[in-house]
Design a protein around this motif. Structure first.
Motif, PDB file in Angstrom:
ATOM      1  N   UNK A 292      -1.434  -9.125   9.786  1.00  0.00           N
ATOM      2  CA  UNK A 292      -1.991 -10.376   9.278  1.00  0.00           C
ATOM      3  C   UNK A 292      -2.785 -10.159   8.000  1.00  0.00           C
ATOM      4  N   UNK A 293      -3.611  -9.121   7.958  1.00  0.00           N
ATOM      5  CA  UNK A 293      -4.417  -8.876   6.765  1.00  0.00           C
ATOM      6  C   UNK A 293      -3.552  -8.533   5.562  1.00  0.00           C
ATOM      7  N   UNK A 294      -2.518  -7.710   5.767  1.00  0.00           N
ATOM      8  CA  UNK A 294      -1.610  -7.368   4.662  1.00  0.00           C
ATOM      9  C   UNK A 294      -0.919  -8.625   4.135  1.00  0.00           C
ATOM     10  N   UNK A 295      -0.478  -9.470   5.056  1.00  0.00           N
ATOM     11  CA  UNK A 295       0.207 -10.692   4.670  1.00  0.00           C
ATOM     12  C   UNK A 295      -0.737 -11.620   3.905  1.00  0.00           C
ATOM     13  N   UNK A 296      -1.917 -11.834   4.450  1.00  0.00           N
ATOM     14  CA  UNK A 296      -2.894 -12.730   3.812  1.00  0.00           C
ATOM     15  C   UNK A 296      -3.261 -12.238   2.419  1.00  0.00           C
ATOM     16  N   UNK A 297      -3.541 -10.946   2.292  1.00  0.00           N
ATOM     17  CA  UNK A 297      -3.958 -10.401   0.997  1.00  0.00           C
ATOM     18  C   UNK A 297      -2.837 -10.499  -0.029  1.00  0.00           C
ATOM     19  N   UNK A 298      -1.596 -10.291   0.407  1.00  0.00           N
ATOM     20  CA  UNK A 298      -0.472 -10.399  -0.529  1.00  0.00           C
ATOM     21  C   UNK A 298      -0.353 -11.818  -1.073  1.00  0.00           C
ATOM     22  N   UNK A 299      -0.322 -12.809  -0.172  1.00  0.00           N
ATOM     23  CA  UNK A 299      -0.161 -14.197  -0.617  1.00  0.00           C
ATOM     24  C   UNK A 299      -1.376 -14.641  -1.438  1.00  0.00           C
ATOM     25  N   UNK A 300      -2.550 -14.258  -0.977  1.00  0.00           N
ATOM     26  CA  UNK A 300      -3.778 -14.704  -1.636  1.00  0.00           C
ATOM     27  C   UNK A 300      -3.967 -14.087  -3.017  1.00  0.00           C
ATOM     28  N   UNK A 301      -3.397 -12.895  -3.208  1.00  0.00           N
ATOM     29  CA  UNK A 301      -3.576 -12.175  -4.474  1.00  0.00           C
ATOM     30  C   UNK A 301      -3.055 -12.977  -5.657  1.00  0.00           C
ATOM     31  N   UNK A 302      -1.979 -13.733  -5.449  1.00  0.00           N
ATOM     32  CA  UNK A 302      -1.462 -14.554  -6.543  1.00  0.00           C
ATOM     33  C   UNK A 302      -1.721 -16.052  -6.302  1.00  0.00           C
ATOM     34  N   UNK A 303      -2.707 -16.366  -5.440  1.00  0.00           N
ATOM     35  CA  UNK A 303      -3.053 -17.756  -5.184  1.00  0.00           C
ATOM     36  C   UNK A 303      -1.931 -18.516  -4.518  1.00  0.00           C
TER      37      UNK A 303
END
Length: 442
Positions: A292-303
């Motif tokens: 979940x954290x990897x997924x969230x950080x990936x999507x969130x990194x580019x808004x």
């Protein structure tokens, strides 16, 4: 002339000393180097604003039980207010309360007075929730929950709010305590929960109870202009070297981007894209918290959370995490396009990324209309009479919006109604059925 030799000796000595000083300076000189941050050289492309974790890991309903009555949320105002409060709290150590809880015990536990229950669409890893509400311990177990239950019965006498974490999947119950006085609890938590509507419990013989609004609900039907994020932007975000990516127009409805190793297909008609990097595929075991954290950080990194997207599904075996679009506080479902962001994790990096690239930009005020949605028991009655889906097979019955594309390609309509959720899929309960007409599911 007699001093010429002495002058030469002095000049020579001076030059020798100067040479020594310069040589020493060169040997010992250390340049003052300024660190150049990578981010200052290459700006990360953004398609939206970054979000906090509690904006994405968010319940779809909050239910209050007190004095033998049920009250609950319609929309997200109270949910947003409470989720904004949570990061200010700190829990004690996490204590195991019970394992192997029966369905009856779980229903009875939620049914007790002076309790507030947060309903999450998916089991939330406690290690991730720790980033929202910290605990006094750092070494947390790899456990999950899909209902957070606040018991305020001891706030007045002991100045303690007890918070329980109930997993409907694993049937486990854990608790923590948060120091809190009555004045603070009244002015924050209970104040945020003002304006709730009456709910009623629908008991089932072989399942957890369902909870639906008791009375008819009036919701707004919206029509939105849509905006788009150009697929080239995602090309520049997702591919390692966008300069070597080839764009192929397969048809009016299909585009393909590839660098020979990775592929991004774009469904132009339905406005979603699917990116795949085959070389990173992996079935290695990943705990839900890391996934979940990897997924969230990936999507969130580019808004990438370009709307009210909330965690809705985690598949540990397949490494899939999904986020559901919400609008006006309700989940949005559609058969015309996708309303979910889906990531599949591979070997330490992204394997697949599927998402819409449209934005519900501006609602047309002149197209708004009030729609009456019948009480929840009407939707329950439809399910009980339906042969397509049995009531005991349903995970929940919720209010939501059905997204429908208009004849004008740039307009989408959001139609409010009832939806039945079952095993990570949804069925629309036909508007005619809950409005007094025929019975059925769509």
């Amino acid at each position: 002339m007699k001093y010429i030799e002495q002058i030469k000796s002095i000049v020579l000595l001076f030059l020798v000393l100067l040479s020594i000083v310069l040589t020493f300076s060169i040997w010992t000189y250390t340049p003052s180097l300024q660190v150049i941050e990578e981010s200052s050289q290459v700006d990360q492309l953004m398609v939206g604003k970054k979000k906090n974790l509690q904006e994405v890991i968010k319940p779809y309903r909050i239910l209050v039980r007190d004095r033998g009555e049920w009250k609950g949320t319609i929309g997200s105002t109270a949910i947003n207010d409470l989720m904004d409060i949570l990061p200010n709290w700190k829990g004690s150590e996490l204590i195991p309360v019970q394992n192997n809880m029966s369905i009856k015990k779980m229903n009875d536990f939620i049914r007790m007075d002076q309790r507030i229950t947060f309903f999450f669409s998916e089991e939330v890893p406690i290690k991730v929730f720790h980033s929202i509400v910290p605990f006094s311990q750092d070494d947390l177990p790899e456990l999950t929950f899909n209902k957070l239950i606040m018991d305020w019965s001891k706030v007045d006498s002991e100045k303690v709010l007890t918070v329980y974490f109930l997993s409907g999947t694993h049937r486990t119950l854990y608790s923590t305590e948060i120091k809190m006085n009555e004045v603070y609890f009244q002015s924050t938590v209970l104040q945020a929960l003002e304006g709730l509507v009456a709910y009623q419990e629908v008991e089932r013989s072989n399942g957890l109870s369902l909870y639906v609004p008791k009375d008819e609900i009036e919701l707004v039907q919206y029509t939105y202009y849509i905006d788009e994020i150009h697929p080239d932007t995602f090309r520049d975000i997702l591919f390692y070297d966008p300069a070597i990516v080839r764009k192929n127009v397969e048809s009016q409805e299909l585009l393909k981007y590839t660098d020979g190793m990775t592929l991004m297909t774009v469904d132009v008609k339905n406005r979603y894209l699917n990116y795949v990097n085959p070389s990173t595929e992996s079935m290695a075991e990943l705990p839900a918290s890391r996934l979940l954290l990897d997924s969230f950080e990936f999507v969130n990194e580019h808004g990438g959370f370009t709307g009210d997207y909330r965690l809705t599904s985690i598949n540990e075996q397949k490494h899939i995490v999904e986020y559901q679009l919400y609008k006006q506080g309700f989940p949005v479902f559609s058969t015309d396009t996708t309303t979910r962001i889906t990531t599949t994790w591979g070997e330490n990096q992204l394997f697949r990324y599927k998402r819409p690239y449209f934005l519900l930009d501006l609602d047309i005020n002149s197209e708004k209309s009030q729609r009456k949605v019948s009480p929840g028991l009407s939707a329950v009655d439809v399910l009980e009479k339906s042969k397509q889906l049995q009531l005991n097979e349903v995970d929940d019955i919720i209010l939501g919006y059905y997204l429908k594309q208009n004849d004008n390609n740039l307009l989408f309509t959001l139609e409010p109604g009832w939806f039945a959720l079952s095993q990570d899929s949804w069925k629309r309960i036909a508007p005619e059925a809950t409005g007094g007409g025929k019975n059925g599911l769509e």
